[in-house]
Design a protein around this motif. Sequence first.
Motif, PDB file in Angstrom:
ATOM      1  N   PRO A 325      -5.251   0.372   0.748  1.00 31.89           N
ATOM      2  CA  PRO A 325      -5.034   0.521   2.189  1.00 31.89           C
ATOM      3  C   PRO A 325      -6.304   0.758   2.986  1.00 31.89           C
ATOM      4  O   PRO A 325      -6.305   0.596   4.201  1.00 31.89           O
ATOM      5  CB  PRO A 325      -4.096   1.732   2.267  1.00 31.89           C
ATOM      6  CG  PRO A 325      -4.383   2.508   1.023  1.00 31.89           C
ATOM      7  CD  PRO A 325      -4.703   1.491  -0.032  1.00 31.89           C
ATOM      8  N   SER A 395      -5.999  -6.794   1.911  1.00 33.03           N
ATOM      9  CA  SER A 395      -5.830  -5.342   1.968  1.00 33.03           C
ATOM     10  C   SER A 395      -4.536  -4.970   1.248  1.00 33.03           C
ATOM     11  O   SER A 395      -3.689  -5.823   1.001  1.00 33.03           O
ATOM     12  CB  SER A 395      -5.786  -4.858   3.419  1.00 33.03           C
ATOM     13  OG  SER A 395      -4.475  -4.971   3.912  1.00 33.03           O
ATOM     14  N   GLY A 396      -4.407  -3.704   0.911  1.00 29.78           N
ATOM     15  CA  GLY A 396      -3.219  -3.261   0.189  1.00 29.78           C
ATOM     16  C   GLY A 396      -3.119  -4.012  -1.115  1.00 29.78           C
ATOM     17  O   GLY A 396      -4.077  -4.082  -1.885  1.00 29.78           O
ATOM     18  N   VAL A 400       1.303  -8.905  -1.424  1.00 31.62           N
ATOM     19  CA  VAL A 400       2.330  -8.442  -0.497  1.00 31.62           C
ATOM     20  C   VAL A 400       1.999  -8.922   0.912  1.00 31.62           C
ATOM     21  O   VAL A 400       1.018  -8.469   1.510  1.00 31.62           O
ATOM     22  CB  VAL A 400       2.438  -6.902  -0.524  1.00 31.62           C
ATOM     23  CG1 VAL A 400       3.446  -6.421   0.523  1.00 31.62           C
ATOM     24  CG2 VAL A 400       2.849  -6.421  -1.906  1.00 31.62           C
ATOM     25  N   ALA A 402       0.541 -11.491   1.864  1.00 30.60           N
ATOM     26  CA  ALA A 402      -0.899 -11.719   1.874  1.00 30.60           C
ATOM     27  C   ALA A 402      -1.267 -13.000   1.143  1.00 30.60           C
ATOM     28  O   ALA A 402      -0.446 -13.901   1.004  1.00 30.60           O
ATOM     29  CB  ALA A 402      -1.613 -10.506   1.296  1.00 30.60           C
ATOM     30  N   THR A 424      -0.222  -0.838  -1.906  1.00 30.57           N
ATOM     31  CA  THR A 424       0.280  -1.462  -0.686  1.00 30.57           C
ATOM     32  C   THR A 424       0.598  -0.406   0.378  1.00 30.57           C
ATOM     33  O   THR A 424       0.780   0.780   0.064  1.00 30.57           O
ATOM     34  CB  THR A 424       1.518  -2.327  -1.004  1.00 30.57           C
ATOM     35  OG1 THR A 424       1.886  -3.055   0.161  1.00 30.57           O
ATOM     36  CG2 THR A 424       2.688  -1.476  -1.454  1.00 30.57           C
ATOM     37  N   ASN A 474       4.197  -5.185   9.714  1.00 33.67           N
ATOM     38  CA  ASN A 474       3.977  -5.973  10.937  1.00 33.67           C
ATOM     39  C   ASN A 474       5.024  -5.599  11.997  1.00 33.67           C
ATOM     40  O   ASN A 474       5.707  -6.462  12.539  1.00 33.67           O
ATOM     41  CB  ASN A 474       4.095  -7.475  10.646  1.00 33.67           C
ATOM     42  CG  ASN A 474       3.109  -7.930   9.589  1.00 33.67           C
ATOM     43  OD1 ASN A 474       1.908  -7.700   9.705  1.00 33.67           O
ATOM     44  ND2 ASN A 474       3.611  -8.556   8.543  1.00 33.67           N
ATOM     45  N   VAL A 504       3.426   5.749  10.040  1.00 30.99           N
ATOM     46  CA  VAL A 504       2.063   5.997   9.566  1.00 30.99           C
ATOM     47  C   VAL A 504       1.149   4.902  10.086  1.00 30.99           C
ATOM     48  O   VAL A 504       1.423   3.712   9.925  1.00 30.99           O
ATOM     49  CB  VAL A 504       1.997   6.046   8.026  1.00 30.99           C
ATOM     50  CG1 VAL A 504       0.546   6.278   7.574  1.00 30.99           C
ATOM     51  CG2 VAL A 504       2.894   7.149   7.498  1.00 30.99           C
ATOM     52  N   ARG A 505       0.089   5.338  10.733  1.00 30.54           N
ATOM     53  CA  ARG A 505      -0.878   4.386  11.297  1.00 30.54           C
ATOM     54  C   ARG A 505      -2.195   4.533  10.538  1.00 30.54           C
ATOM     55  O   ARG A 505      -2.645   5.640  10.270  1.00 30.54           O
ATOM     56  CB  ARG A 505      -1.085   4.701  12.779  1.00 30.54           C
ATOM     57  CG  ARG A 505      -1.968   3.718  13.478  1.00 30.54           C
ATOM     58  CD  ARG A 505      -1.875   3.861  15.006  1.00 30.54           C
ATOM     59  NE  ARG A 505      -2.529   2.720  15.615  1.00 30.54           N
ATOM     60  CZ  ARG A 505      -3.838   2.636  15.822  1.00 30.54           C
ATOM     61  NH1 ARG A 505      -4.613   3.642  15.484  1.00 30.54           N
ATOM     62  NH2 ARG A 505      -4.358   1.557  16.350  1.00 30.54           N
ATOM     63  N   ASN A 506      -2.783   3.395  10.148  1.00 26.18           N
ATOM     64  CA  ASN A 506      -4.072   3.387   9.450  1.00 26.18           C
ATOM     65  C   ASN A 506      -4.097   4.337   8.246  1.00 26.18           C
ATOM     66  O   ASN A 506      -5.001   5.169   8.122  1.00 26.18           O
ATOM     67  CB  ASN A 506      -5.199   3.734  10.423  1.00 26.18           C
ATOM     68  CG  ASN A 506      -5.607   2.513  11.228  1.00 26.18           C
ATOM     69  OD1 ASN A 506      -5.517   1.390  10.733  1.00 26.18           O
ATOM     70  ND2 ASN A 506      -6.039   2.735  12.449  1.00 26.18           N
ATOM     71  N   ALA A 507      -3.115   4.198   7.404  1.00 30.58           N
ATOM     72  CA  ALA A 507      -3.045   5.048   6.205  1.00 30.58           C
ATOM     73  C   ALA A 507      -4.365   4.988   5.441  1.00 30.58           C
ATOM     74  O   ALA A 507      -4.883   3.906   5.185  1.00 30.58           O
ATOM     75  CB  ALA A 507      -1.903   4.579   5.306  1.00 30.58           C
ATOM     76  N   ARG A 509      -7.277   5.433   6.242  1.00 32.37           N
ATOM     77  CA  ARG A 509      -8.497   5.032   6.966  1.00 32.37           C
ATOM     78  C   ARG A 509      -8.968   6.209   7.821  1.00 32.37           C
ATOM     79  O   ARG A 509      -8.253   7.207   7.974  1.00 32.37           O
ATOM     80  CB  ARG A 509      -8.235   3.814   7.843  1.00 32.37           C
ATOM     81  CG  ARG A 509      -7.847   2.605   7.009  1.00 32.37           C
ATOM     82  CD  ARG A 509      -7.567   1.393   7.861  1.00 32.37           C
ATOM     83  NE  ARG A 509      -7.012   0.316   7.040  1.00 32.37           N
ATOM     84  CZ  ARG A 509      -6.106  -0.556   7.453  1.00 32.37           C
ATOM     85  NH1 ARG A 509      -5.638  -0.491   8.703  1.00 32.37           N
ATOM     86  NH2 ARG A 509      -5.669  -1.496   6.655  1.00 32.37           N
ATOM     87  N   MET A 529       0.336  -2.835  15.177  1.00 32.26           N
ATOM     88  CA  MET A 529       0.145  -3.632  13.958  1.00 32.26           C
ATOM     89  C   MET A 529      -0.620  -2.898  12.861  1.00 32.26           C
ATOM     90  O   MET A 529      -0.757  -3.396  11.746  1.00 32.26           O
ATOM     91  CB  MET A 529      -0.552  -4.954  14.296  1.00 32.26           C
ATOM     92  CG  MET A 529       0.377  -5.966  14.918  1.00 32.26           C
ATOM     93  SD  MET A 529       1.678  -6.474  13.768  1.00 32.26           S
ATOM     94  CE  MET A 529       0.815  -7.753  12.849  1.00 32.26           C
TER      95      MET A 529
HETATM   96  N1  SAH Z   1      -1.115  -6.848   1.909  1.00 32.42           N
HETATM   97  C1  SAH Z   1      -0.917  -5.715   2.794  1.00 32.42           C
HETATM   98  C2  SAH Z   1       0.064  -6.011   3.907  1.00 32.42           C
HETATM   99  C3  SAH Z   1      -0.376  -7.095   4.843  1.00 32.42           C
HETATM  100  S1  SAH Z   1       0.727  -7.302   6.209  1.00 32.42           S
HETATM  101  C4  SAH Z   1      -0.456  -4.520   1.964  1.00 32.42           C
HETATM  102  O1  SAH Z   1      -0.078  -4.687   0.801  1.00 32.42           O
HETATM  103  O2  SAH Z   1      -0.489  -3.404   2.478  1.00 32.42           O
HETATM  104  C5  SAH Z   1      -0.083  -6.330   7.443  1.00 32.42           C
HETATM  105  C6  SAH Z   1       0.727  -5.100   7.796  1.00 32.42           C
HETATM  106  O3  SAH Z   1       0.607  -4.162   6.750  1.00 32.42           O
HETATM  107  C7  SAH Z   1       0.256  -4.355   9.023  1.00 32.42           C
HETATM  108  O4  SAH Z   1       0.787  -4.928  10.206  1.00 32.42           O
HETATM  109  C8  SAH Z   1       0.824  -2.975   8.791  1.00 32.42           C
HETATM  110  O5  SAH Z   1       2.199  -2.960   9.064  1.00 32.42           O
HETATM  111  C9  SAH Z   1       0.689  -2.848   7.282  1.00 32.42           C
HETATM  112  N2  SAH Z   1      -0.535  -2.108   6.870  1.00 32.42           N
HETATM  113  C10 SAH Z   1      -1.542  -2.582   6.129  1.00 32.42           C
HETATM  114  N3  SAH Z   1      -2.449  -1.620   5.890  1.00 32.42           N
HETATM  115  C11 SAH Z   1      -2.006  -0.501   6.485  1.00 32.42           C
HETATM  116  C12 SAH Z   1      -2.494   0.847   6.562  1.00 32.42           C
HETATM  117  N4  SAH Z   1      -3.645   1.214   5.988  1.00 32.42           N
HETATM  118  N5  SAH Z   1      -1.757   1.744   7.241  1.00 32.42           N
HETATM  119  C13 SAH Z   1      -0.587   1.386   7.810  1.00 32.42           C
HETATM  120  N6  SAH Z   1      -0.087   0.131   7.752  1.00 32.42           N
HETATM  121  C14 SAH Z   1      -0.773  -0.805   7.102  1.00 32.42           C
END
Ligand code: SAH
Length: 560
Positions: A325, A395-396, A400, A402, A424, A474, A504-507, A509, A529
Motif C-alpha cells: 500500500p 501498488s498493493g 488486484v 491492476a 492489497t 475506487n 481509510v485514506r492513504n493506508a 502512507r 480515490m
Molecule cells: N492494486 C491495488 C488496487 C488498485 S485500484 C491494491 O491491491 O491495493 C485503486 C484503488 O485502490 C484506489 O482507488 C483505492 O480505493 C485503493 N487503494 C490503493 N491503495 C490504497 C491505500 N494505500 N489506501 C487506501 N486505498 C488504497
Amino acid sequence: MIGLIAATAAGAAARDRLAAVWPDRTRVYEGPVPDAVRAAFAECEQLVCFLATGAVVRLVAPLLHDKASDPGVVCVDEGGRFAVSLVGGHGGGANELARAVGEALGAEPVVTTATDAAGLPGLDTLGLPVEGNVAAVSRALLDGEAVALRAEVGWPLPPLPVADEGSYTIRVTDRLVEPGEREAVLRPPTLVVGVGASKGAPVDEVLGLVEDTLREAGLSAASVAELATVDAKAGEEGIVEAARLFGVPLVTYAAGKLARVEVPNPSDAPLAAVGTPSVAEAAALVGGGELLVPKRKSAALPAMVTCAVVRRPGRGRLAVVGLGPGARDLLTPRAKAELRRASVLVGLDQYVDQIRDLLRPGTRVLESGLGAEEERARTAVAEARRGQAVALIGSGDAGVYAMASPALAEASDDIDVVGVPGVTAALAAGAILGAPLGHDHVSISLSDLHTPWEVIERRVRAAAEADIVVTFYNPRSRGRDWQLPKALAILAEHREPATPVGIVRNASRADESSRLTTLAALDPATVDMMTVVTVGNTATREIAGRMVTPRGYRWQEEAR
Ligand code: SAH
C-alpha cells in the motif's frame, strides 16, 4: 595474506571460524591488540579485525598512507552479525572482503562506498559462468568507466551500468572466444545437446563426441544448459554419467513427442529401436531454437553415439510485482529482490517514485502516467519477449484491479512469468480499522470505467443479500460521485443504519487517515480515490473504537 586480529573470547571464536574456512589465505596475529594491528597492517594485504570499529579507527588512523596501497580493513562485531568494510573499500578490496567474510560467517556485509551501496552486482554473482578479465571489468564498472555490453545471444540479465561504447566490454556469448585484455565473457545457458546412444554405449564415447562436437562448432561447454534424449534412454549409463560429468541435467522426452518434431536427418534405426525417427536432433529441437550442429556420429566403429546441438531462444522473464500500500516496510523482501533483478522496470510514474531508490544502476525505467494500462502491459510483455528481465509493478497487489491481468492476457508461453503478491488496500485498511474482515468478505470496485454499472449494482446487491462484508475500491472521484451513495443504499436495504463502516485514506502512507462511522452517518464527501470503504455485515460491531466482525462460531452462539 589476510591478517586476523581478535581481543575477546567471542571475537577469537569468530576469528577461528574464518581461519578454518581460509586456512591458506589467513594469518592469526596474537598478543596485545595495538601491536597485532600494526604488525598485520605492515605485513598483510588485508585485515579482518574482530573488534569495535572505533577501536580499529583509532589504531589504523596513524598508519594510513594512501588508498591505492593501504590494506583493506574489515571489522566484524563480536556477535558476528556484521562485516563492515572500514577502510580501502575499492583499492584495498575491503568491500569484496566484507562480502566474502559475510558469506563465510553468515554475517551481513556493510558497505558504504557509493557505487557499492547502490548495489552494483558483481559479475560473478549473476548466476552465469564468467570468463576473461573479470577483475578489471568489475573494477571499471565500480569506477564508473564506460563498459560496453555486447550480447550475441538474448538472455534476461540483471541490470548492469553499461553503455553502447566503452573501452571495456562484457560479452554475452555461447561461442568459444578469446577474451580481450579488457573483456569479461558471460556464458548464458543457451545450448541444448541432444544425445542418442545404443545400449551399453560407453561414457567416454558420449563425452568425447559431445566435447569434440562443441569444440569443432566453436561453442563453449560452459553454455550447455542440458543434455536431452528419449525416455527409453533415461537410464542409459553412458548418457547419465556424461550429464553428471558435464554438470548439467539430463532431460528426457516421450518417443511419440520426439517423433512429431521436424528434423533434417531422420533415420530408420532409432524408429525400430525406440519408436522415433530421430533422437539427438529431435530431443535438442523439441523446445524450439536453432539447430547449430545437425546429427553427428562418434568416430568409434561401430559408432554407438549421436549428438546434435541447438541454441534455444533466450527466455525473457516477466515479474509482476505488488509494492504494497505504500510504506516501505510493507514491501515484501521478495518484491524487493525482483525489483533489483529486473533490467527493465515498467509502471505508473507515481509507483516508480515509491521504489526508485531500490533500483540497481543501469535499470531501464519505462514509466507512464495514469491510464495507458494496456500500453504498459504490452510494453512489459514485448520487453520480456526480447529476452529481458522485466518487472511490471503495481501498488498493493499487482493482481488486484491492476496490471497482472492485462499483462498475462498479452503474454504467450514463450516467456517465464513470476508473480509476487503484495498487501492489497483492503488488508492494509483492515489492519488499521481493527478486524473488519474476520468473516466472509468481498471487494467491489465502484469504477464503471471498465464495467457497466448494472453489473456492479448486481454484485453489490448479491453481497447485500448474502450479508458479506464489502470493501469498496475506487469508491468515488470527481466525475463519479453518485455510485457510492447508491451502493450504500443497496447495502442499507439489508443492514441496520448503525452498521459500522470504516473509511481509510492513504493506508500506510505519510498522510494516512481513518475514520469509523456508520451506514447512516457516512458522508460521501469524505471519500475519494485514495480511499477504501469497508462496510460491516449484520454482526460487525464497534468495540473500543475498533471495527470487529465476529468469526462464525461466536456469531452462531449469539444467534442461539
Ligand atoms: N492494486 C491495488 C488496487 C488498485 S485500484 C491494491 O491491491 O491495493 C485503486 C484503488 O485502490 C484506489 O482507488 C483505492 O480505493 C485503493 N487503494 C490503493 N491503495 C490504497 C491505500 N494505500 N489506501 C487506501 N486505498 C488504497
